[in-house]
Design a protein around this motif. Structure first.
Motif, short mmCIF file in Angstrom:
data_model
loop_
_atom_site.label_atom_id
_atom_site.label_comp_id
_atom_site.label_asym_id
_atom_site.label_seq_id
_atom_site.Cartn_x
_atom_site.Cartn_y
_atom_site.Cartn_z
N LYS A 1 114.77 55.58 73.89
CA LYS A 1 114.40 56.24 72.64
C LYS A 1 114.08 55.21 71.56
N ARG A 2 114.84 54.13 71.51
CA ARG A 2 114.60 53.06 70.54
C ARG A 2 113.26 52.38 70.81
N THR B 1 110.71 54.76 69.43
CA THR B 1 110.76 54.81 67.97
C THR B 1 110.16 53.56 67.33
N THR B 2 110.38 52.40 67.93
CA THR B 2 109.88 51.14 67.38
C THR B 2 108.43 50.87 67.78
#
Length: 72
Positions: A30-31, A34-35
């Protein structure tokens, strides 16, 4: 030790499948999304996230291992 699944460019993966293939946790995946390190799509009105195999492979190609040149 369990073998990781083979990634195919034209296959769409769920977040769970992509995390499993990369050997990372769902929160790490997920990170990455998101990034902006991993491209994914989410059609409006849907909770499901779609990740193309080509996006996963491209992220891996663009990722470089940082090494400490001063370490001995």
């Amino acid at each position: 030790m369990q073998a990781k699944p083979v990634l195919h460019e034209n296959v769409v993966y769920s977040r769970e499948e992509a995390a499993d293939a990369l050997g990372v946790s769902l929160s790490t995946l997920k990170r990455l999304i998101t990034t902006g390190q991993l491209a994914a799509s989410q059609p409006s009105g849907m909770r499901r996230v779609f990740i193309k195999g080509s996006s996963i492979l491209q992220m891996l190609d663009n990722t470089k291992l940082e090494t400490d040149h001063h370490a001995r």
